[in-house]
Write a protein that holds these residues in place. Sequence first.
Motif, short mmCIF file in Angstrom:
data_model
loop_
_atom_site.label_atom_id
_atom_site.label_comp_id
_atom_site.label_asym_id
_atom_site.label_seq_id
_atom_site.Cartn_x
_atom_site.Cartn_y
_atom_site.Cartn_z
N VAL A 1 36.30 33.02 34.16
CA VAL A 1 36.75 32.55 35.46
C VAL A 1 35.51 32.11 36.24
N ARG A 2 35.74 31.27 37.24
CA ARG A 2 34.63 30.78 38.05
C ARG A 2 34.90 31.08 39.52
N ILE A 3 33.87 31.47 40.24
CA ILE A 3 33.98 31.66 41.68
C ILE A 3 33.93 30.28 42.31
N ILE A 4 35.02 29.86 42.97
CA ILE A 4 35.08 28.51 43.51
C ILE A 4 34.99 28.46 45.03
N LEU B 1 36.40 36.69 47.38
CA LEU B 1 35.99 35.60 46.51
C LEU B 1 37.22 34.97 45.89
N GLU B 2 37.27 33.64 45.88
CA GLU B 2 38.37 32.93 45.24
C GLU B 2 37.95 32.59 43.82
N LEU B 3 38.73 33.05 42.86
CA LEU B 3 38.44 32.83 41.44
C LEU B 3 39.43 31.82 40.87
N GLN B 4 38.95 31.03 39.92
CA GLN B 4 39.83 30.07 39.24
C GLN B 4 39.64 30.22 37.74
N GLY B 5 40.76 30.29 37.02
CA GLY B 5 40.73 30.39 35.57
C GLY B 5 40.52 29.01 34.94
N GLY B 6 40.61 28.97 33.64
CA GLY B 6 40.44 27.73 32.90
C GLY B 6 41.63 26.79 33.05
N VAL B 7 41.45 25.57 32.64
CA VAL B 7 42.50 24.56 32.72
C VAL B 7 43.64 24.91 31.78
N GLU B 8 44.87 24.78 32.29
CA GLU B 8 46.06 25.03 31.50
C GLU B 8 46.98 23.82 31.62
N MET B 9 47.68 23.53 30.55
CA MET B 9 48.65 22.44 30.57
C MET B 9 50.05 23.03 30.75
N PHE C 1 53.63 16.72 31.22
CA PHE C 1 52.62 17.76 31.34
C PHE C 1 51.65 17.43 32.47
N TYR C 2 51.15 18.48 33.10
CA TYR C 2 50.10 18.31 34.10
C TYR C 2 49.10 19.44 33.94
N ALA C 3 47.86 19.16 34.39
CA ALA C 3 46.80 20.16 34.28
C ALA C 3 46.77 21.01 35.55
N THR C 4 46.59 22.30 35.37
CA THR C 4 46.51 23.21 36.50
C THR C 4 45.60 24.37 36.13
N ALA C 5 45.31 25.23 37.08
CA ALA C 5 44.51 26.42 36.84
C ALA C 5 45.00 27.52 37.77
N LYS C 6 45.07 28.73 37.26
CA LYS C 6 45.49 29.87 38.07
C LYS C 6 44.33 30.27 38.98
N LYS C 7 44.69 30.75 40.17
CA LYS C 7 43.68 31.21 41.14
C LYS C 7 44.05 32.61 41.61
N ALA C 8 43.04 33.36 41.98
CA ALA C 8 43.24 34.71 42.51
C ALA C 8 42.08 35.02 43.46
N PHE C 9 42.30 35.98 44.34
CA PHE C 9 41.27 36.44 45.25
C PHE C 9 40.92 37.88 44.91
N VAL D 1 46.34 37.93 39.50
CA VAL D 1 45.26 38.91 39.67
C VAL D 1 44.18 38.69 38.62
N TYR D 2 42.96 39.03 38.99
CA TYR D 2 41.82 38.95 38.08
C TYR D 2 41.82 40.17 37.16
N MET D 3 41.67 39.92 35.88
CA MET D 3 41.58 40.99 34.88
C MET D 3 40.23 40.86 34.19
N PRO D 4 39.33 41.82 34.44
CA PRO D 4 38.01 41.73 33.79
C PRO D 4 38.13 41.83 32.29
N GLU D 5 37.20 41.22 31.62
CA GLU D 5 37.17 41.29 30.16
C GLU D 5 36.67 42.67 29.79
N THR D 6 37.47 43.43 29.06
CA THR D 6 37.06 44.77 28.67
C THR D 6 36.08 44.67 27.53
N GLN D 7 35.11 45.51 27.55
CA GLN D 7 34.11 45.49 26.50
C GLN D 7 34.32 46.66 25.56
#
Length: 131
Positions: free
Chosen positions: A2-5, A21-29, A38-46, A94-100
């Motif tokens: 995700v990117r902080i936008i 912080l507003e986060l945006q995920g990757g592009v989804e169709m 089809f259209y391109a979009t991205a999920k956002k969360a704070f 919601v933002y879900m951190p990548e578990t390690q």
Amino acid sequence: MVRIINYKERKVEDGRIFFVLELQGGVEMVKSQQTNQFYATAKKAFITSTFDEETCKALMGTSMPGKIEKEECEAFEYTVKETGEVIVLNHRYVYMPETQTSSDEDRAIQNLFAGEHSFSQNGVHKGELVD
């Protein structure tokens, strides 16, 4: 990833200010239900932060491991800014951190050897023949 936008200032009931912080995920169709195209979009969360405004500005553009997922919640009204239409939603993003964490296989191996001692005890290594 995700990117902080962006970031936004928020105020607590007692008047204190904090930043989210507003986060945006990757592009989804996504396929439109109305046009069938089809259209391109991205999920956002704070997410809330403890950062000051200068730090939030500096973080814009930063990528972080994780993803944005849809989560069911209590129904609430939402006003579409562009049209003014009020709709009822029962989900949020919601933002879900990548578990390690290790893979299931790695965890099974770790659990298998968790009780084993890899060093010798009293000068004799376990499994070693003593005459």
